[in-house]
Enzyme design. Structure first.
Site, PDB file in Angstrom:
ATOM      1  N   ASP A 190       1.020  -1.384   0.150  1.00 19.62           N
ATOM      2  CA  ASP A 190       0.073   0.040  -0.033  1.00 19.62           C
ATOM      3  C   ASP A 190       0.844   1.212  -0.108  1.00 19.62           C
ATOM      4  O   ASP A 190       2.030   1.122   0.615  1.00 19.62           O
ATOM      5  CB  ASP A 190      -0.795  -0.157   1.184  1.00 19.62           C
ATOM      6  CG  ASP A 190      -1.653   1.310   1.274  1.00 19.62           C
ATOM      7  OD1 ASP A 190      -2.231   1.683   0.368  1.00 19.62           O
ATOM      8  OD2 ASP A 190      -1.878   1.578   2.561  1.00 19.62           O
TER       9      ASP A 190
ATOM     10  N   THR B 208      -2.579   1.776  -4.698  1.00 18.37           N
ATOM     11  CA  THR B 208      -3.116   3.099  -3.855  1.00 18.37           C
ATOM     12  C   THR B 208      -4.116   3.517  -4.699  1.00 18.37           C
ATOM     13  O   THR B 208      -4.728   3.356  -5.848  1.00 18.37           O
ATOM     14  CB  THR B 208      -1.928   4.230  -4.272  1.00 18.37           C
ATOM     15  OG1 THR B 208      -2.398   5.229  -3.337  1.00 18.37           O
ATOM     16  CG2 THR B 208      -1.663   4.487  -5.690  1.00 18.37           C
TER      17      THR B 208
END
Length: 749
Positions: A409, A565
């Site tokens: 992430d 993302t």
């Protein structure tokens, strides 16, 4: 511009949550997209596992090694010393030993009964753990090493008594061998239990991190109370050098805290007003007051204890393999013993039949095999916990060695999760330092995260920092910017909305810089002096220097790196190019992140997902290995198999290296333990007797114990595995520092 909304009251900075993913964006007072926090505490959301921590106990030291249930280091130690002392006269009064060493056995009234009587005491007292263990294995229909030992010492005991009582016409005086056999077995088990106890010591060390008492602040002053009496909402005083008694938040003062026992980070961390503090950490320089938010079993430390205990007790594929091998070896040894007894009896040597059978049963004990995996599990789990790697699922650690791709992430994991000034531009006639100094002075009265980023950038700039400008008549307007009078001029700092309000456009001199910043997704703020643009600043979520080192080191290990993302494609691509990442997934909604994991898995890749465990939960659960990063206080997250207590992405390297090292040790131990039995059993049966080579039961016991010790020592070598992220993948600043002893993850009491 009189709207005071620009004065955002800062939320208390929770450094342990600095990693949280922020895909939801709101407009700040500068008209730029800024992250919005998702504070959470999984300890509050998830019930504590119903698991009784092993802390403070040295029995049942490891899973999968149930023959030691109810046993302790002290028990084996005491029985060993008693048996050793009693063995001395038994050996001295043995005619076989006397003949070997060439001395005369002392003879007096009753001397003939010294060996049988003391040998019986040794058999009953010293051999009791093995006799009980063998009986339990029979009852549970899971024959194993304890039953083999019990059978061996019982055969020797019965044969020796038959000889002492004159039953039969063969001489089988095994008392001295029986005594040494039991003594050596006790020594081997004592050493094993000590090793397992040391490996399980992480739980004891964690329990010792909490102080016994706390200084509770009341209206009449401070009083000392047991930590068990603390309740949520109480105020406690933590003095310099003292340990924090409960999870809480600072309400007065600031101090640097040693959090190495929780996060594995050796460098003290500054904690200020509103920051969250974890029980067991140490205030190193100042005293602080904090309000208690969690006590007892609800603290992060208690959650870590549960995770360590669960991980040490959890099964694994390697352990299942070892258990099956141990069971097969029992039947192999029993069959070899029966065949040995039959052959030597048919050869007309009943005394050798008993000696060889006893030796086979002893030397074939799959004891080293039973220790091979549990000890590696215990040591790896302990070492992981001391390094801030909290293993919830043993299989997750095992799978980590064969991961093909790590999916990170972006926000708060590979990046700082907070804005930083990454570029400045200015028109001719005015310097960069002047632009920064004016912007910082204008923003000085704001508590907004963007304002803090600008003032921090000015403070780090040598010339801007030396220019001390004062602002007056400060005002702010949400979504537009801030205004103040600085050095006699009206200075405004704001985004696109401010420019539209003023009817301004970027000057040609800085237009190229602004276009480049905008293209890569940076937030752009213009600095306006008396309605004329004099410069601009780029603000971005800054990439961690550790991230660059982590990506490079992973690729060196043959592991690909991907980024995921919710940010715009150009922002994600810019970060991906900067870090040299192999694949980028951008503009992905939180609920769709698990689809990206599935996509990678459908390509035949084994995926490790690194996220924060909040909106990444489905992806963490979907991945082959789910890793929650930077969640030191959220150790109860159910979606991840591993929780990294720090927010350093290089900790993933520590996991991979530990997984590979643990696997190597397991395979080495299994190969040694099984190979030893396959080679030693024929020797014990007497296949080389025709050329004069035979093994006595006592020598067999020594070899069996030596095999166990070799396996234990090999497992201990796992402690030498380097898990310090700063050493596995040093950043340029870490490389330039002089080398010092790094107390990575050291648990102190």
């Amino acid at each position: 511009m009189s709207n005071p909304e620009h004065h955002h009251q800062p939320e208390p900075a929770d450094h342990t949550h600095a990693h949280h993913h922020h895909d939801h964006l709101d407009a700040d007072s500068h008209g730029q997209a800024i992250p919005q926090g998702h504070g959470h505490s999984a300890l509050d959301e998830a019930p504590a596992p119903a698991h009784d921590s092993h802390a403070g106990h040295d029995h049942d030291a490891h899973a999968g090694h149930g023959e030691h249930a109810g046993h302790s280091v002290a028990m084996f130690r005491n029985r060993f010393w008693v048996s050793l002392i009693l063995s001395v006269p038994v050996v001295i009064f043995s005619h076989m030993v006397a003949d070997l060493l060439g001395y005369q056995v002392p003879e007096f009234f009753g001397s003939a009964w010294i060996a049988p009587v003391l040998g019986t005491v040794i058999y009953v007292y010293g051999g009791m753990p093995f006799l009980k263990g063998g009986l339990n294995e029979l009852k549970s229909r899971q024959p194993g090493m304890m039953l083999l030992i019990a059978m061996a010492i019982t055969v020797a005991f019965v044969a020796s008594w038959a000889t002492s009582l004159g039953i039969g016409d063969f001489m089988l005086d095994f008392w001295w061998e029986l005594a040494l056999l039991v003594t050596i077995m006790l020594l081997g088990h004592w050493l094993e239990m000590r090793a397992l106890g040391a490996a399980s010591g992480a739980l004891d060390a964690l329990a010792e991190l909490l102080p016994d008492e706390a200084e509770k602040v009341t209206e009449s002053g401070t009083i000392t109370v047991p930590i068990a009496e603390l309740q949520t909402g109480d105020t406690v005083l933590v003095r310099s050098g003292a340990r924090v008694p409960a999870d809480g938040r600072i309400i007065d003062g600031h101090a640097e805290f040693d959090e190495s026992m929780i996060t594995g980070e050796s460098k003290p961390v500054l904690r200020e007003l509103g920051d969250k503090i974890v029980a067991g950490t140490v205030a190193t320089d100042n005293a602080v007051r904090l309000t208690v938010e969690a006590t007892g079993g609800e603290t992060a430390l208690a959650g870590i204890q549960r995770m360590v205990a669960d991980a040490q007790a959890s099964s694994s594929r390697a352990q299942a393999l070892a258990d099956r091998a141990a069971a097969l070896l029992f039947w192999f040894a029993l069959g070899a013993g029966i065949i040995t007894a039959l052959i030597w009896t048919l050869l007309g040597a009943p005394d050798q039949a008993v000696i060889r059978t006893v030796t086979v049963l002893i030397i074939a004990c799959p004891h080293a095999l039973g220790l091979a995996i549990p000890l590696v599990i215990s040591i790896s789990t302990e070492k992981a916990a001391r390094s801030g790697l909290l293993i919830k699922d043993r299989l997750a650690l095992e799978r980590m060695r064969s991961i093909d791709i790590v999916l990170f992430d972006k926000t708060g994991t590979l990046t700082q999760g907070a804005h930083a000034v990454t570029g400045t531009a200015h028109v001719s006639g005015i310097s960069e330092s002047r632009v920064l100094a004016l912007a910082a002075a204008t923003e000085a009265n704001s508590e907004h995260p963007v304002a803090r980023a600008i003032t921090a950038a000015a403070a780090e700039h040598p010339e801007a920092a030396s220019t001390r400008l004062q602002a007056s008549e400060f005002t702010a307007a949400a979504g537009r910017g801030v205004r103040a009078i600085v050095d006699g001029s009206e200075i405004t700092v704001g985004g696109p909305n401010m420019l539209r309000d003023y009817g301004l456009e970027s000057p040609t001199e800085i237009a190229a810089d602004v276009a480049e910043w905008t293209q890569r997704g940076a937030s752009v703020l213009h600095i306006v002096q008396d309605r004329t643009i004099i410069g601009a600043l780029a603000l971005e979520d800054q990439v961690r220097s550790e991230s660059r080192a982590a990506v490079h080191a992973l690729q060196e290990r043959g592991v690909k790196v991907a980024l995921i993302t919710g940010d715009a494609q150009q922002v994600a691509d810019a970060v991906g190019r900067d870090l040299g990442i192999d694949e980028v997934f951008a503009e992905v909604l939180p609920q769709d992140k698990d689809s990206a994991v599935t996509d990678l898995q459908n390509r035949g890749l084994s995926v490790a997902m690194v996220g924060d465990g909040v909106n990444d939960a489905p992806a963490l659960a979907r991945a082959d290995v789910g890793i929650a990063i930077g969640a030191g206080t959220d150790v109860a997250m159910e979606s991840a198999g591993v929780v990294l207590a720090s927010d350093d992405p290089r900790a993933v390297l520590s996991m991979i290296d530990l997984s590979r090292a643990s696997y190597r040790k397991m395979i080495q131990n299994l190969a040694w333990a099984t190979g030893y039995n396959v080679l030693a059993v024929p020797l014990a049966a007497g296949v080389l007797a025709p050329i004069g080579f035979v093994l006595s039961p006592a020598v067999g016991a020594i070899l069996m114990s030596l095999s166990t010790i070799i396996v234990a020592l090999n497992a201990q070598l796992l402690r030498r595995t380097e898990l310090d992220p700063a050493r596995l993948a040093p950043t340029p600043t870490e490389t330039s520092r002089p080398e010092t002893v790094h107390p990575q993850g050291k648990v102190t009491s």
